[in-house]
Enzyme design. Structure first.
Site, PDB file in Angstrom:
ATOM      1  CE  LYS A   7      -1.629   1.480   4.102  1.00  0.00           C
ATOM      2  NZ  LYS A   7      -1.421   2.844   4.607  1.00  0.00           N
ATOM      3  CG  ASN A   8       2.235   2.751   3.582  1.00  0.00           C
ATOM      4  OD1 ASN A   8       1.079   3.118   3.339  1.00  0.00           O
ATOM      5  ND2 ASN A   8       2.642   2.454   4.809  1.00  0.00           N
ATOM      6  CB  CYS A  42      -4.705   6.430  10.366  1.00  0.00           C
ATOM      7  SG  CYS A  42      -5.587   5.052   9.618  1.00  0.00           S
ATOM      8  NE  ARG A  46       0.128  10.191  10.084  1.00  0.00           N
ATOM      9  CZ  ARG A  46      -0.320   9.250   9.255  1.00  0.00           C
ATOM     10  NH1 ARG A  46      -1.574   8.956   9.216  1.00  0.00           N
ATOM     11  NH2 ARG A  46       0.500   8.620   8.458  1.00  0.00           N
ATOM     12  CG  ASP A  96       2.751   1.113   9.724  1.00  0.00           C
ATOM     13  OD1 ASP A  96       2.440   2.086  10.433  1.00  0.00           O
ATOM     14  OD2 ASP A  96       3.120   1.232   8.543  1.00  0.00           O
ATOM     15  NE  ARG A 121      -7.134   4.773   5.198  1.00  0.00           N
ATOM     16  CZ  ARG A 121      -6.743   5.958   5.597  1.00  0.00           C
ATOM     17  NH1 ARG A 121      -7.181   6.441   6.730  1.00  0.00           N
ATOM     18  NH2 ARG A 121      -5.910   6.672   4.874  1.00  0.00           N
TER      19      ARG A 121
HETATM   20  N1  EPU Z   1       6.792  14.084  11.056  1.00  0.00           N
HETATM   21  C1  EPU Z   1       6.942  15.402  11.422  1.00  0.00           C
HETATM   22  N2  EPU Z   1       6.937  16.340  10.418  1.00  0.00           N
HETATM   23  C2  EPU Z   1       6.775  16.007   9.108  1.00  0.00           C
HETATM   24  C3  EPU Z   1       6.626  14.642   8.756  1.00  0.00           C
HETATM   25  C4  EPU Z   1       6.642  13.692   9.766  1.00  0.00           C
HETATM   26  O1  EPU Z   1       7.075  15.740  12.582  1.00  0.00           O
HETATM   27  O2  EPU Z   1       6.770  16.900   8.250  1.00  0.00           O
HETATM   28  C5  EPU Z   1       6.800  13.062  12.127  1.00  0.00           C
HETATM   29  C6  EPU Z   1       5.444  12.353  12.233  1.00  0.00           C
HETATM   30  O3  EPU Z   1       4.510  13.108  12.966  1.00  0.00           O
HETATM   31  C7  EPU Z   1       5.830  11.060  12.886  1.00  0.00           C
HETATM   32  C8  EPU Z   1       7.212  10.792  12.313  1.00  0.00           C
HETATM   33  O4  EPU Z   1       7.695  12.038  11.789  1.00  0.00           O
HETATM   34  O5  EPU Z   1       5.914  11.248  14.254  1.00  0.00           O
HETATM   35  C9  EPU Z   1       7.254   9.748  11.209  1.00  0.00           C
HETATM   36  O6  EPU Z   1       6.318  10.055  10.227  1.00  0.00           O
HETATM   37  P1  EPU Z   1       6.540   9.671   8.707  1.00  0.00           P
HETATM   38  O7  EPU Z   1       6.566  10.928   7.916  1.00  0.00           O
HETATM   39  O8  EPU Z   1       7.665   8.715   8.584  1.00  0.00           O
HETATM   40  O9  EPU Z   1       5.182   8.915   8.408  1.00  0.00           O
HETATM   41  P2  EPU Z   1       4.277   9.041   7.132  1.00  0.00           P
HETATM   42  O10 EPU Z   1       5.088   9.172   5.918  1.00  0.00           O
HETATM   43  O11 EPU Z   1       3.196  10.037   7.387  1.00  0.00           O
HETATM   44  C10 EPU Z   1       4.284   6.527   6.568  1.00  0.00           C
HETATM   45  C11 EPU Z   1       3.244   5.464   6.414  1.00  0.00           C
HETATM   46  C12 EPU Z   1       2.685   5.116   7.766  1.00  0.00           C
HETATM   47  C13 EPU Z   1       3.819   4.640   8.663  1.00  0.00           C
HETATM   48  C14 EPU Z   1       4.922   5.712   8.725  1.00  0.00           C
HETATM   49  C15 EPU Z   1       6.136   5.271   9.513  1.00  0.00           C
HETATM   50  C16 EPU Z   1       2.276   5.979   4.266  1.00  0.00           C
HETATM   51  C17 EPU Z   1       1.083   6.352   3.500  1.00  0.00           C
HETATM   52  N3  EPU Z   1       2.159   5.970   5.571  1.00  0.00           N
HETATM   53  O12 EPU Z   1       3.609   7.638   7.147  1.00  0.00           O
HETATM   54  O13 EPU Z   1       1.794   4.039   7.538  1.00  0.00           O
HETATM   55  O14 EPU Z   1       3.320   4.417   9.945  1.00  0.00           O
HETATM   56  O15 EPU Z   1       5.329   6.057   7.399  1.00  0.00           O
HETATM   57  O16 EPU Z   1       6.709   4.174   8.939  1.00  0.00           O
HETATM   58  O17 EPU Z   1       3.298   5.655   3.679  1.00  0.00           O
HETATM   59  C18 EPU Z   1      -0.039   2.647   7.948  1.00  0.00           C
HETATM   60  O18 EPU Z   1       0.216   2.069   6.880  1.00  0.00           O
HETATM   61  O19 EPU Z   1      -0.825   2.191   8.815  1.00  0.00           O
HETATM   62  C19 EPU Z   1       0.629   3.919   8.236  1.00  0.00           C
HETATM   63  C20 EPU Z   1       0.172   4.798   9.113  1.00  0.00           C
END
Ligand code: EPU
Length: 434
Positions: free
Chosen positions: A28-29, A122, A127, A310, A402
């Site tokens: 998915k991601n 989610c 975030r 996750d 999802r």
């Molecule tokens: N963060 C910030 N500022 C930013 C971006 C991120 O503070 O500008 C923080 C976030 O709040 C969090 C941490 O950095 O505390 C990590 O967030 P990351 O950006 O790595 O997460 P993401 O890209 O929003 C993806 C996956 C998530 C998975 C995370 C961590 C997708 C669509 N989502 O989220 O997947 O948990 O990486 O590996 O790729 C899921 O599949 O259930 C899911 C939530």
């Protein structure tokens, strides 16, 4: 949260030992990251092994709002981004998924001006998108948030030095993609090394991008003028794979996941071994076998290759039945705890303290009516239901849809008794806590 409520529930009769082989579908991601980057290419891209999920369909729908022509046939998706334009995204679609925001940079690279409502996703923590904004601005864009909408503009994106305060998977993917058509060289320091970043870089490089170092914490992107359309197979979903291994473990079963990269399961495999499971690995498979009761362990989520956030909630479900106590620390998100109250409703003994959960193993869980609060909490509740005595009804399964393709079918093929049935209004949860 997602506004796409579906009135079905998973009805599970627990107590069946899961046994067999699962062929894991596409990630998915990774698919969602690729579905942002596709707009960089002025041509038709063919993706295969795209998981058929609400998130990927929503993303495809969003791309159409910006002029992409999308054709979906099962797990094959054709996306023609020849006529990309600044478009107009409706707020509901954008808010439905977090990665809608990751379209901003790639769209900007093509159209120079974009308006995009702020994203959703989610509800597992604040975030923020500050790393993304800082990076886009370093690449030469002006981005402003006015009344819940991001207004972005640029003349020509230019290479820059970017340092991420935390190795964010999303920011790494977004900025790496955006830099592909920028003029000159971009470096991303403290980049995420998640497999989804490496897969995205492989996709972009196959189209002619010049990305080096993906999969390490220093990525260099040398800008190119254009990308060539390609056909690309989305690699297997490591979270689905991990979930099925944990489903095998919680039911005292014997489950093999196939078509995966075993090295992506290292953290889950090591923790399962530590808890007493027998785990074997082959070139593209992992098998977990559990005889008797697992023992309590401590788990702490970390960026890759640490234990994936996750898998934290599904792992917590497994540990509710382990012998002794376990501590599960969530370090990535502030509030990925929606599973705790619901697991306790099933007879688990979990005490939540900030981002830590103290789990005292119980002999048995009992079936109950429970409610998914997010994707992985939903998976955790299904796993608990598979092991519980009696009937469990998991509500709000649109969250689970999802991220898990044909979840109930895959589990049923392993011997679970699980069905998707229309919600019975009498299943209303009575204690008023929801
Ligand atoms: N963060 C910030 N500022 C930013 C971006 C991120 O503070 O500008 C923080 C976030 O709040 C969090 C941490 O950095 O505390 C990590 O967030 P990351 O950006 O790595 O997460 P993401 O890209 O929003 C993806 C996956 C998530 C998975 C995370 C961590 C997708 C669509 N989502 O989220 O997947 O948990 O990486 O590996 O790729 C899921 O599949 O259930 C899911 C939530």
């Amino acid at each position: 949260m997602e506004g796409r409520f579906n009135m079905n529930v998973f009805e599970i009769k627990g107590g069946k030992r899961l046994e067999g082989v699962v062929d894991v579908g596409g990630s998915k991601n990774t698919a969602l990251a690729i579905l942002s980057a596709v707009v960089l290419c002025d041509g038709k891209i063919v993706l295969t092994n795209v998981p058929s999920l609400s998130d990927t369909r929503i993303k495809a729908h969003l791309l159409e709002r910006f002029g992409a022509k999308v054709a979906i046939d099962g797990n094959r998706m054709e996306i023609d981004c020849t006529d990309i334009h600044p478009g107009e995204a409706d707020e509901e679609t954008v808010r439905a998924i977090r990665t809608s925001f990751y379209l901003l940079g790639p769209l900007l690279a093509r159209t120079k001006k974009v308006e995009l409502p702020a994203p959703g996703g989610c509800k597992i923590g604040a975030r923020p998108v500050d790393f993304h904004l800082k990076g886009l601005r370093a690449l030469g864009a002006t981005v402003e948030l006015i009344g819940g909408t991001y207004f972005a503009e640029c003349e020509q994106l230019k290479g820059a030095e970017i340092y991420l305060d935390f190795p964010s998977a999303g920011a790494t993917q977004h900025l790496m993609s955006t830099a592909v058509l920028a003029k000159g060289c971009t470096t991303i320091q403290n980049a995420a090394i998640e497999p989804e970043v490496t897969a995205l870089a492989a996709f972009l490089n196959r189209m002619g991008a010049r990305i080096e170092g993906a999969g390490t914490s220093a990525i260099t992107i040398t800008g190119v003028d254009h990308l060539e359309p390609i056909e690309f197979r989305v690699p297997a979903d490591r979270m689905q794979a991990g979930t099925y291994l944990l489903a095998g473990a919680i039911t005292g079963g014997d489950v093999t996941v196939r078509g995966i990269l075993p090295e992506e399961q290292t953290a889950v495999v090591n923790k399962l071994r530590e808890a007493g499971a027998e785990v074997e690995e082959g070139p593209d498979w992992v098998r977990v076998k559990v005889d008797g009761r697992l023992k309590g362990i401590n788990v702490k989520t970390m960026p890759h290759p640490g234990f994936p956030t996750d898998m934290q909630q599904p792992m917590a479900a497994v540990l509710t039945l382990a012998n002794g106590t376990s501590v599960v620390d969530e370090t990535i998100y502030e509030s990925r705890i929606g599973h705790i109250q619901e697991l306790n409703r099933m007879g688990a003994n979990i005490r939540s303290e900030g981002r830590s959960a103290l789990i005292t193993g119980v002999d048995r869980l009992r079936g109950a009516v429970v409610e998914a609060s997010d994707l992985r909490a939903g998976a955790a509740l299904v796993l608990a239901g598979l092991a519980a005595r009696g009937k469990t009804s998991v509500k709000n399964i649109h969250f689970i849809d999802r991220g898990y393709e044909s979840f109930e079918k895959t589990l049923a093929d392993l011997g679970a008794q699980i069905e998707r049935v229309p919600e019975d209004p009498s299943l209303a949860i009575s204690d008023g806590n929801h």
